[in-house]
Design a protein around this motif. Structure first.
Motif, PDB file in Angstrom:
ATOM      1  N   LEU A 235      53.878  27.245 147.871  1.00  0.00           N
ATOM      2  CA  LEU A 235      52.956  26.208 148.330  1.00  0.00           C
ATOM      3  C   LEU A 235      51.620  26.801 148.767  1.00  0.00           C
ATOM      4  N   GLY A 236      51.672  27.923 149.469  1.00  0.00           N
ATOM      5  CA  GLY A 236      50.434  28.534 149.957  1.00  0.00           C
ATOM      6  C   GLY A 236      49.562  29.097 148.851  1.00  0.00           C
ATOM      7  N   THR A 238      49.421  28.153 145.682  1.00  0.00           N
ATOM      8  CA  THR A 238      48.911  27.138 144.741  1.00  0.00           C
ATOM      9  C   THR A 238      48.063  26.061 145.404  1.00  0.00           C
ATOM     10  N   LEU A 239      48.000  26.062 146.724  1.00  0.00           N
ATOM     11  CA  LEU A 239      47.316  24.981 147.430  1.00  0.00           C
ATOM     12  C   LEU A 239      45.836  24.824 147.042  1.00  0.00           C
ATOM     13  N   VAL A 243      44.366  21.369 145.144  1.00  0.00           N
ATOM     14  CA  VAL A 243      43.323  20.497 145.681  1.00  0.00           C
ATOM     15  C   VAL A 243      42.229  20.255 144.637  1.00  0.00           C
ATOM     16  N   ASP A 275      54.203  21.516 143.436  1.00  0.00           N
ATOM     17  CA  ASP A 275      53.851  21.479 144.856  1.00  0.00           C
ATOM     18  C   ASP A 275      54.635  20.409 145.606  1.00  0.00           C
ATOM     19  N   GLY A 279      56.865  21.493 148.609  1.00  0.00           N
ATOM     20  CA  GLY A 279      56.668  20.841 149.901  1.00  0.00           C
ATOM     21  C   GLY A 279      57.962  20.317 150.484  1.00  0.00           C
TER      22      GLY A 279
END
Length: 403
Positions: A235-236, A238-239, A243, A275, A279
């Motif tokens: 998650l971190g 690809t964040l 966005v 994601d 998540g």
């Protein structure tokens, strides 16, 4: 213990079968008492299985269906199958999208080629450890009551006292399972999903489609830890791209053209799905780590967490010593989903912190000593029953459990 009258035995059976012990009943029964009760039970209920009273008798094999059978419905079975299948599909979807889409196309298109290799290594290592842990937790036999224990019960005969099974601490007591029709050691419980008694049962997990018991509890803990790391890393990393791609998708809905030639709309949608799964994992795994790791640090299972009849008798005083009961003697194998190289328990007899713990007790199982010697001390079976082939064992190896 003196022999029980017929009225006392029937009263005990009726109260214990309802899940409660009679207030005026003796706390322990011998195997002879159980054999006599079983004979009376067979008259009332024809589907009952008679329990043997002699030391030469044999017990029903673990995993055979007891008199009550499994209570799981078809809907519950379908739910577990769906949960396990969903877990497998989610795992393989995430590793495919991360490597083929995110690392393979999106990062280079965003001008971040320098992050391709480190991101791929970190994520794939964490994902590999998570999947290995899941596979081990799923495939490993969780801890069915072994044949060696049943033979020990048969050889011990009437000298082995049996206590009614209660939802409370029962250290050093063998209990009887009316569903499996077997005697089981301390900390064992019956799983209604698997229809079997499991050593040091924690709970039944539908996502691994298995019980979490003595043999695979370590793998379950590692699954939670590596699952948390994998979800956070995925998650971190690809964040920022998620966005940007989400903003481009919204702009495209407003009539603007897609601006990336090397990244398709499908790639963006696949990353958004990744994601979403990451998540969900990030919301599930860390809270479960915060629940199960403290329990392991106190040498408790999820079932035992509700016991309040006495302080935890298996708490060895430090988190380090308690976790070692699951992971084995500290070593490099702690971080790998493999059975402990130097186990400190066998699932039948556990070190007792309330009676004092000696180094000889903690190292008993890693030294290859005959476990029956410790079992006789833990369950207070007189030595003379086996004096012809096994030497007497000093009390200090059990931390003074006969004191």
């Amino acid at each position: 213990l003196g022999p029980l009258t017929s009225q006392q035995m029937q009263g005990k059976w009726d109260s214990w079968h309802a899940g409660e012990a009679a207030e005026d009943a003796s706390p322990l029964m011998t195997m002879q008492d159980y054999g006599r009760i079983s004979s009376r039970r067979a008259v009332v209920r024809h589907d009952a299985v008679e329990l043997p009273a002699s030391r030469e008798a044999s017990f029903p094999l673990q995993g055979e269906q007891g008199s009550e059978g499994s209570s799981r419905s078809t809907w519950e079975w379908l739910q577990e199958e769906a949960a396990a299948l969903s877990a497998i599909l989610a795992l393989f979807y995430t590793v495919f999208v991360y490597n083929s889409v995110f690392v393979g196309r999106i990062l280079p298109a965003m001008g971040k080629d320098q992050f391709v290799l480190p991101f791929a290594i970190v994520f794939d290592v964490m994902w590999g450890m998570m999947f290995w842990s899941w596979l081990q937790a799923h495939m490993e036999e969780p801890g069915l009551v072994p044949t060696r224990w049943r033979e020990f019960c048969a050889q011990s005969g009437d000298s082995l006292s049996v206590a009614p099974s209660k939802r409370e601490w029962q250290p050093g007591k063998a209990t009887f399972c009316s569903k499996c029709n077997i005697l089981r050691p301390e900390r064992s419980h019956h799983c209604k999903v698997c229809n079997a008694c499991v050593l040091r049962l924690d709970h039944h997990c539908p996502f691994i489609k298995n019980c979490v018991g003595f043999h695979n509890h370590k793998f379950f803990l590692l699954l939670l830890v590596y699952g948390s790391c994998t979800s956070v890393v995925g998650l971190g990393s690809t964040l920022p791209e998620m966005v940007k791609l989400t903003a481009m998708l919204l702009r495209m809905q407003a009539g603007f053209d897609w601006q990336l030639d090397d990244v398709s709309v499908l790639d963006a949608l696949l990353l958004l799905g990744f994601d979403a799964i990451a998540g969900i994992f990030a919301m599930l795994f860390p809270p479960m780590v915060l629940l199960h790791v403290p329990l392991a640090a106190h040498n408790q299972t999820k079932i035992e967490n509700s016991y309040d009849n006495m302080p935890n008798p298996y708490d060895l005083g430090t988190s380090y010593a308690n976790i070692a009961q699951l992971l084995g003697r500290p070593g490099w194998d702690w971080v790998l989903p493999i059975r402990p190289i130097h186990p400190l328990s066998d699932g039948i007899a556990f070190p007792r912190g309330d009676l004092g713990t000696s180094s000889s007790q903690l190292n008993w199982f890693s030294k290859g000593e005959p476990v029956e010697k410790l079992w006789r001390i833990r369950y207070q079976v007189p030595i003379q029953y086996h004096a012809h082939n096994i030497e007497q064992t000093p009390v200090h190896v059990c931390g003074g459990c006969l004191a």
